[in-house]
Design a protein around this motif. Structure first.
Motif: not given
Lengths: 403, 367
Positions: A155, A158, A161, A201, A204
């Motif tokens: 998390d 992400v 970025q 995710h 991913v």
């Protein structure tokens, strides 16, 4: 600056993966990769661990905390020399570092600051997962905590970025049944055993890797069977991993946050609000995290920036509790070694570490390592004495001090 | 799915049972007393793993050695002569075997002597079985002209059908009574030193004084437990079915030998019948089943179904033992258990006369 962070729980196979990676690409491979050791420590790390794997058919011991960070390799790939060189730096952080940095919001230690810098300066995140932690774990709370921590880690990446994130299943030779059970679908495996990560995710990237793909068994000290690396073992997933690594591109990174103004200061919300969930979980479950940094030679973006530091007047070197003495099997053959880390908790200046082993009247040759350290800076030391004949059964004492 | 082999399966079984034992070792420790709830767990698991290792060794053997072991003067050499159909082993009338003699197939009669403290070997080519026997008596028996404690092993070749498939039959020093040069325990030591080389142990018993002697029982408990599949009861000229049953029950009760196969025979009768070329006499002597077993174990292709049978029996016994303990949770660590079934999935075996996948057999035996 392009950098990859690899995180994994204790026993997920970071040391062995790095050893096999460095050995497999010790010379130029058919697919054009080449890992060039850039310092003696990296070269010794590969040679020793490879010898243990292939000659002694044993598993190398976990790398001592901090030791990996002093190793350097350079990755060459492709034919365009200028664009195909990457510096590979490996580092590691202990669970205690996570706990200090995130669990207690305490960034006063050099390790915590270094970890923070690695994360902030990274461009990609690779989570190494040993499925055993989830399938065999009988403690439901522990299993939940592990999954939750890893999820928070993702998390956070992400949120920062990161453009490149992957989950790599390690030691996959042991889990063929698990993958077959899910029709060879990696995402189905993730969904079944780590549903929170799979749900949060869904995109991913998933990788599989097995550094030592082939084992044999022998009788352990308790009379039961233990698995050892097989003769001429192969590997799986290494080229795919390197392909993934080579895709790493730099991202726009935020400027590093200012360092704490004094020793023992802690972070205050809201500036470190993001850390809280990560801290709480990772500190509990991530025993050792390995960081591989890929640093492109020419050009490259990346953040910089200086910190506002209240400078003390003189260096205050402190050897952290990581320092310890370890005998590697037969002293007569392999010697005695010690490692640790010195942290400068004072002002910038030269710091010298001395190490000495003694047994009765015997004394090791003198060892010193000197380096200039900024406030909060650190370096690792490692000393192995193979010149002195120590009695295996005798008491060996050691002293290490910094000035 | 890739095709796995029984070797892979045996390896996985060892790892699964080991993971099981380690898992329960931790779970069973009583924090207050430091004692285990089931203290036998570790011991039994180690024993199971040891037997699996033994099975693995036999499965992989290129040169399969079947060894005949027993107290002194129970008729080992006579039995071996009967098996070979000719008198080539040192006989009872002469002093006893003091070093292992390995018999392999050859067109000629030869003997090769290896020494403990020298790499030089002595080789003799003999005209016939009688001459071979005399050479063996000289080098491998107490009192032989060339017998010394430095002789390590004697290898002999002879044209015997039973050895034609690559089987090696070993005559070993008798344990118990006989000692070399008055030195205590020399026979036992030579035998125990040799045991790690062998793949099949035939334990020979002469039931003159009841079942087995204390010496035999002690030797079994110390050296043979878990490594001996066959008991050969010699001197059975008039053994009834009731006697045989009694033997089985006694062995199961006192030695825990549920895997054991018994062979009741008369070595003397068999030898005489073979020398007379009398097939009926051979059949009546009871030696045929033993010879069949030797032939099956000698060649890899025929040995492996026998070992699969043993493997299933072992799993059945171990599974029953685990079930008896009434564990609070499933004992099998999920990763290892799944791996085991995965490996067993592609292996087809015949269990109870029915073709089955090994995974189904294991699930039945172990859960």
């Amino acid at each position: 600056m392009a950098q990859i962070i690899m995180l994994g729980t204790v026993g997920c196979g970071k040391t062995i993966l790095l050893t096999v990676l460095a050995q497999k690409y010790r010379s130029v491979s058919e697919d054009g990769y080449f890992l060039e050791a850039m310092n003696a420590e990296a070269n010794a790390f590969t040679n020793l661990n490879w010898h243990i794997l292939t000659e002694q058919h044993e598993w190398p011991a976990a790398t001592p905390p901090g030791a990996l960070r002093s190793f350097r390799w350079q990755i060459h790939f492709g034919t365009n020399v200028e664009k195909s060189k990457l510096d590979l730096v490996a580092g590691d952080f202990s669970g205690e570092t996570f706990q200090a940095a995130f669990g207690r919001n305490d960034l006063s230690s050099a390790e915590a600051q270094e970890l923070k810098q690695y994360i902030d300066q990274s461009d990609a995140l690779l989570l190494l997962i040993n499925l055993k932690d989830f399938i065999n774990e009988q403690d439901i709370n522990r299993k939940s905590e592990t999954e939750w921590a890893l999820k928070n880690c993702l998390d956070y990446a992400v949120g920062q970025q990161f453009r490149q994130i992957a989950v790599a299943f390690s030691q996959i030779d042991r889990y063929q049944a698990i993958f077959d059970e899910c029709n060879g679908d990696d995402r189905a495996v993730l969904n079944k055993y780590l549903p929170q990560i799979a749900g949060a995710h869904p995109n991913v990237e998933l990788l599989r890797v097995s550094a030592v793909n082939g084992t044999t068994i022998t009788e352990g000290a308790d009379g039961l069977a233990i698995e050892r690396p097989a003769e001429n073992f192969g590997s799986a997933g290494i080229p795919e991993l390197l392909t993934w690594v080579s895709k790493t591109e730099t991202r726009d990174k935020p400027l590093p946050p200012p360092l704490p103004s004094a020793i023992g200061s802690s972070l205050k919300p809201p500036t470190r609000q993001w850390l809280k969930p990560v801290i709480a979980m990772i500190a509990m479950v991530v025993g050792l995290a390995l960081v591989i940094a890929l640093k492109s030679c020419p050009g490259g973006g990346g953040g910089g920036g200086s910190s506002v530091i209240q400078q003390p007047v003189v260096p205050i070197p402190v050897i952290t509790k990581d320092a310890r003495l370890v005998g590697t099997g037969n002293f007569e053959s392999y010697g005695i070694e010690c490692w640790g880390r010195v942290v400068n908790k004072g002002a910038a200046g030269n710091v010298i570490v001395h190490v000495k082993f003694t047994q009765g009247t015997k004394e090791s040759p003198p060892y010193t390592k000197a380096q200039r350290l900024d406030q909060g800076g650190s370096f690792d030391f490692y000393y192995k004495d193979t010149d002195t004949f120590y009695q295996r059964d005798g008491v060996i004492s050691y002293s290490a001090w910094a000035e | 799915m890739e095709t796995n082999t029984v070797q892979d399966l045996i390896k996985e079984l060892q790892l699964t049972i080991s993971a099981f034992a380690r898992c329960w070792r931790g779970a069973e420790l009583q924090p207050n007393t430091g004692q285990y709830q089931n203290p036998d767990f570790q011991k039994i698991s180690v024993e199971a793993v040891r037997q699996l290792r033994w099975l693995q060794k036999r499965w992989e053997a290129e040169r399969f050695i079947a060894s005949f072991i027993g107290s002194s003067k129970v008729g080992k050499s006579t039995l071996l002569n009967a098996i070979f159909g000719q008198e080539v082993t040192p006989r009872r009338a002469t002093p006893m075997t003091q070093v292992p003699i390995e018999f392999t197939h050859g067109h000629d009669y030869t003997a090769t002597v290896s020494y403990q403290r020298s790499f030089h070997r002595v080789s003799k080519t003999c005209a016939n079985g009688d001459e071979l026997r005399r050479v063996l008596e000289q080098y491998a028996t107490e009192g032989g002209d060339h017998a010394t404690t430095d002789v390590k092993r004697v290898e002999a070749t002879l044209p015997a059908d039973i050895l034609a498939n690559g089987l090696v039959i070993a005559d070993t020093p008798g344990f118990g009574a006989g000692q070399v040069g008055g030195q205590e325990g020399t026979h036992n030591r030579a035998l125990v030193d040799y045991l790690p080389n062998v793949h099949q142990v035939f334990w020979i018993i002469l039931p003159e004084n009841g079942m087995i002697t204390q010496t035999e029982a002690n030797f079994y408990q110390t050296n043979l437990q878990g490594f001996c599949d066959d008991i050969v009861v010699t001197g059975c000229d008039d053994v009834t079915e009731a006697d045989k049953k009694r033997y089985h029950m006694w062995a199961e009760e006192h030695l825990g030998l549920s895997l054991m196969r018994f062979h009741f025979l008369s070595g003397k009768k068999a030898l005489h019948a073979k020398l007379r070329n009398d097939p009926n006499g051979v059949e009546q002597s009871g030696i045929s089943a033993l010879e069949q077993r030797l032939k099956l174990m000698g060649a890899r292709s025929t040995r492996q179904p026998e070992l699969i049978h043993d493997l299933i029996l072992l799993c059945d016994d171990f599974g029953a033992w685990v079930k008896d303990r009434k564990l609070s949770a499933s004992p099998w660590p999920p990763v290892e258990w799944k791996r085991l079934l995965y490996v067993a999935q592609t292996i087809r075996v015949e269990a109870n006369g029915t073709p089955e996948r090994m995974s189904a057999v294991l699930e039945r035996c172990l859960t």
